[in-house]
Enzyme design. Structure first.
Site, mmCIF file in Angstrom:
data_model
loop_
_atom_site.group_PDB
_atom_site.id
_atom_site.type_symbol
_atom_site.label_atom_id
_atom_site.label_comp_id
_atom_site.label_asym_id
_atom_site.label_seq_id
_atom_site.Cartn_x
_atom_site.Cartn_y
_atom_site.Cartn_z
ATOM 1 N N ASP A 84 5.850 -1.440 9.485
ATOM 2 C CA ASP A 84 4.509 -1.819 9.073
ATOM 3 C C ASP A 84 3.541 -1.537 10.210
ATOM 4 O O ASP A 84 3.777 -1.945 11.336
ATOM 5 C CB ASP A 84 4.533 -3.304 8.719
ATOM 6 C CG ASP A 84 3.152 -3.838 8.474
ATOM 7 O OD1 ASP A 84 2.364 -3.119 7.869
ATOM 8 O OD2 ASP A 84 2.864 -4.952 8.899
ATOM 9 N N THR A 118 -1.211 1.614 9.100
ATOM 10 C CA THR A 118 -0.847 2.784 9.911
ATOM 11 C C THR A 118 -1.822 3.925 9.649
ATOM 12 O O THR A 118 -2.311 4.559 10.586
ATOM 13 C CB THR A 118 0.588 3.244 9.562
ATOM 14 O OG1 THR A 118 1.457 2.113 9.620
ATOM 15 C CG2 THR A 118 1.075 4.296 10.521
ATOM 16 N N ASP A 415 2.759 -7.336 2.035
ATOM 17 C CA ASP A 415 1.991 -6.123 1.706
ATOM 18 C C ASP A 415 1.930 -5.910 0.194
ATOM 19 O O ASP A 415 0.882 -5.587 -0.356
ATOM 20 C CB ASP A 415 2.632 -4.889 2.369
ATOM 21 C CG ASP A 415 2.314 -4.809 3.858
ATOM 22 O OD1 ASP A 415 1.692 -5.764 4.356
ATOM 23 O OD2 ASP A 415 2.680 -3.824 4.506
#
Length: 550
Positions: A84, A118, A415
């Site tokens: 993550d 990211t 998420d």
């Protein structure tokens, strides 16, 4: 360095040139800042996408973190493994101020959207790289910043045009599940992405207010326990408490439970002031003991009188109270945390009672079934509170082989929950696999010709920076990056199909609709806007004054 003494004769050291500071100005300062930002982005670039690599971070005291995200929780003496974006940056000890800006960038994406941490840093790094080239060509940083701002507006508007709306409901949750599966594809838990995505969607729909398009994620409790397989992860329509009955002989299953939720202890009241009790005879001791027993009796009787069949208490109680509760057939659970008490109160429709005198039948919570479950050969037990009066509080119970796996699954589930919540708020999606970035890049490149000023160079550079995301996806999947990107880009232009992306999973098609790879529109827009804001901020710094090192 010199030694001096104060008026009391105590020595102190005077360091000469204490006020000396290092200073970078103009282009030199901007290049140093850009270099720091690019260094952070380069670390995360290889973690992008379903085939992204993981990172191992070791703290000074020897704790190891293996991660590929920017914002995980730090657990001491524990191996952390993650994919993550927000975890890696959170764990990294970044000293450079520009590097910290990149960490903040990832964190704000995580807080607002919950996914894409990211990608936002990779995009910001690519924009900084393009800005550096423009600075070397003599373009003023303000003009570059303005060009990037114009380009970001073009890209965000283009995303609106290529977005698709899809309908979902309580009967048709498949679209939501597919989107959550896209999020989980890049995580370590991707082998169970189907079942985990379904659990996340059902949990969100259980607590969602579909009329107001609002989801309160605080009502979803994520609990984990080492042991079992990842496939054993389950959704409980109720609350799971990591406690057991206070006495081993109390019943392990209660049907149609009426629950008294207490924040007052089962013990005699204590005076606030310091006190001392002198007992000099057996009679006085017997009187004191009888009085204490009467206190306990009254407390238990008050619970019985209002019809409670289970007591959940925030505080502990001693063996005498425990014994009395068992004899009076009143099961009890002690040392339950404040947050859990609140969730139990919400789920069962009960009220938290601070004093025994205030306990009434209306304040009791109701649950269809309360059961204690033991795990494996250990003596670990947990309490399930199910079939509650108000099922708007749910628990996701994660199982895994070790603590590291459970922590990573928790982050992955978070998420997925955020993605499902975002889709309920705004049900627009764009297709993933870098297709949205390639489409935006083509649109921004075409729009650059409409701007006559120097900004058009910055707008074209923005288009090149957008290409860095699909290029990183191709690179991380073991494909030829430039060749793959060129082929997909020409396919998009030829077929006028904005859904063509990088085939990371070797599915044999570049059309992301066939692969069911899509992301939320608001998440993608937020990525572009946040990355542009941070790059503009970095470009506007032209003087860096820092204390000299000793």
């Amino acid at each position: 360095m010199a030694l001096a003494f104060d008026e009391f004769g105590r020595p102190f050291i005077i360091i000469r040139e204490q006020e000396n500071k290092t200073r970078l100005r103009g282009l030199e300062a901007q290049k140093a800042n850009i270099s720091a930002g690019k260094a952070v982005a380069r670390i995360l670039r290889t973690s992008l996408g379903p085939k992204g690599m993981d990172k191992m971070l070791q703290s000074p005291d020897g704790d190891v973190t293996i991660s590929n995200s920017l914002s995980s929780l730090s657990l001491s003496n524990l191996l952390l493994y993650s994919n993550d974006g927000a975890t890696i940056l959170e764990q990294m000890d970044v000293e450079n101020q520009i590097g910290k800006l990149m960490v903040e960038l990832s964190r704000s994406q995580d807080y607002e959207i919950g996914d894409g941490t990211t990608g936002v840093v990779v995009l910001a790094g690519a924009l900084l790289e393009q800005a550096e080239r423009l600075l070397e060509r003599g373009i003023h940083p303000i003009r570059i910043a303005e060009g990037f701002e114009m380009a970001s507006r073009i890209a965000v508007e283009h995303l609106e045009r290529i977005a698709y709306k899809f309908e979902f409901g309580l009967d048709n949750i498949e679209p939501l599940v597919q989107t959550c599966m896209t999020t989980l594809s890049s995580k370590i838990v991707n082998r169970c992405k189907g079942s985990l995505a379904e659990i996340a969607v059902k949990a969100v729909l259980a607590v969602a207010d579909l009329e107001r398009k609002d989801v309160n994620l605080d009502l979803i409790k994520v609990e984990g326990k080492v042991g079992g397989k990842l496939e054993d992860t389950e959704l409980i329509y109720g609350i799971l408490v990591d406690k057991d009955m206070s006495h081993p002989q109390m019943p392990k299953q209660i049907e149609d439970a009426k629950i008294a939720i207490l924040t007052c202890p089962f013990e005699p009241p204590k005076p606030k002031t310091k006190h001392k009790v002198d007992i000099d005879s057996v009679e006085k001791f017997q009187t004191l003991r009888q009085q204490e027993k009467k206190y306990f009796d009254d407390m238990v009787q008050k619970c019985k009188d209002v019809g409670a069949t289970l007591v959940i208490c925030q505080w502990g109680f001693d063996d005498e109270a425990n014994h009395l509760l068992m004899h009076r057939n009143l099961p009890a659970v002690r040392w339950v945390g404040g947050v859990e008490l609140e969730l139990i109160a919400i789920a069962t429709g009960g009220r938290i009672v601070p004093r025994f005198q205030e306990l009434t039948p209306e304040k009791l919570g109701k649950a269809g079934l309360v059961r204690e479950k033991s795990f494996g050969t250990t003596k670990d037990r947990m309490l399930y509170i199910e079939h509650c009066a108000n099922s708007r509080a749910v628990t996701i119970f994660i199982r895994g082989g070790n603590k590291m796996m459970i922590e990573e699954t928790k982050r992955s589930i978070h998420d997925a929950l955020c993605v499902a919540r975002n889709l309920i708020r705004n049900n627009s999606i764009v297709y993933g696999g870098g297709s949205a970035e390639i489409s935006c890049s083509i649109a921004v490149e075409a729009a650059a010709d409409r701007y006559p000023g120097v900004e058009q160079y910055a707008i074209r550079s923005f288009a090149d920076a957008l290409d860095s995301v699909p290029m990183a996806l191709a690179e991380n999947s073991g494909l030829q990056p430039i060749e793959t990107l060129s082929a997909v880009k020409s396919q998009q232009i030829k077929e006028k199909n904005a859904c063509c992306g990088i085939d990371c999973n070797d599915a044999g098609t570049n059309d992301m609709r066939d692969q069911n790879v899509f992301e939320t529109l608001i998440g993608k827009q937020q990525q572009i806007l946040l990355a542009t804001q941070v790059v503009k901020m970095i470009l506007k710094i032209d003087d860096v004054i820092s204390p000299s090192d000793y």
